[in-house]
Design an enzyme around this catalytic site. Structure first.
Site, short mmCIF file in Angstrom:
data_model
loop_
_atom_site.label_atom_id
_atom_site.label_comp_id
_atom_site.label_asym_id
_atom_site.label_seq_id
_atom_site.Cartn_x
_atom_site.Cartn_y
_atom_site.Cartn_z
N TYR A 103 0.85 -1.20 0.00
CA TYR A 103 0.00 0.00 0.00
C TYR A 103 0.88 1.25 0.00
CZ TYR A 103 -3.74 -3.23 1.23
OH TYR A 103 -4.64 -4.27 1.22
N CYS A 135 -6.66 -6.14 -6.94
CA CYS A 135 -6.40 -5.61 -5.60
C CYS A 135 -5.84 -6.68 -4.67
CB CYS A 135 -7.64 -4.95 -5.03
SG CYS A 135 -9.12 -5.95 -5.08
N GLU A 162 -1.45 -17.44 -8.92
CA GLU A 162 -0.49 -16.67 -9.72
C GLU A 162 0.96 -17.02 -9.42
OE1 GLU A 162 -1.32 -12.47 -9.69
OE2 GLU A 162 -3.46 -12.79 -10.07
#
Length: 177
Positions: A103, A135, A162
């Site tokens: 973030y 996100c 992933e």
């Protein structure tokens, strides 16, 4: 004084519920031409009769993603948000498949102070297009999984899909040019 609400669409929302490895997802379009939302509560919803082709396209591309055959989505998007949210979502959309960022690094990319990581987290948390605007690839500064509208278990599964397995897979301040 503005209410803080986003304008409502004049079009009825069309929905297609699709099965996925992380639970039934509800794909929604308010205009019939763009994907406007992906909801994690698809198990309690139903598809609308004759959903528009954009939802079938999104369904196909998401199925390809879950099968490991797609890394980039090519779907017209119609998410609505504040200008700040849209800036964050655009940046999140550029995070490469299989990589994570913090973030704080997103805040820095936006030219904000490190303390703005919470604001970035708030915008990320209101992303109406999870998975497509990834996100789940945004993590805490210490490498931990923090916050996800679909729950941390889903975030973990998406990152596993992933191939993200460690902090070494983070992409610090990636180049977006």
């Amino acid at each position: 004084m503005p209410s803080g609400r986003l304008p409502q669409s004049a079009h009825p929302v069309s929905r297609l519920v699709m099965p996925s490895p992380i639970g039934d997802l509800a794909l929604e379009s308010a205009d019939g031409a763009t994907l406007g939302a992906i909801r994690f509560d698809g198990a309690r919803l139903t598809s609308t009769p004759a959903p528009p082709e954009i939802l079938a396209l999104a369904n196909r591309q998401l199925q390809e993603y879950f099968a490991g055959d797609r890394r980039v989505f090519e779907i017209p998007l119609g998410a609505r948000g504040t200008p700040f949210q849209v800036r964050v979502w655009d940046l999140v959309a550029a995070i490469p498949y299989g990589r994570t960022v913090t973030y704080g690094s997103l805040a820095a990319q936006l030219g904000l102070t490190p303390g703005a990581a919470r604001a970035v987290g708030g915008a990320n948390g209101s992303n109406p297009l999870p998975i497509v605007v990834p996100c789940h690839r945004v993590i805490g500064s210490d490498g931990t999984l923090t916050g996800y509208a679909g729950g941390l278990a889903r975030k973990h599964l998406l990152l596993q899909l992933e191939g993200v397995s460690s902090q070494a897979d983070q992409a610090p301040l990636f180049d977006l040019d």
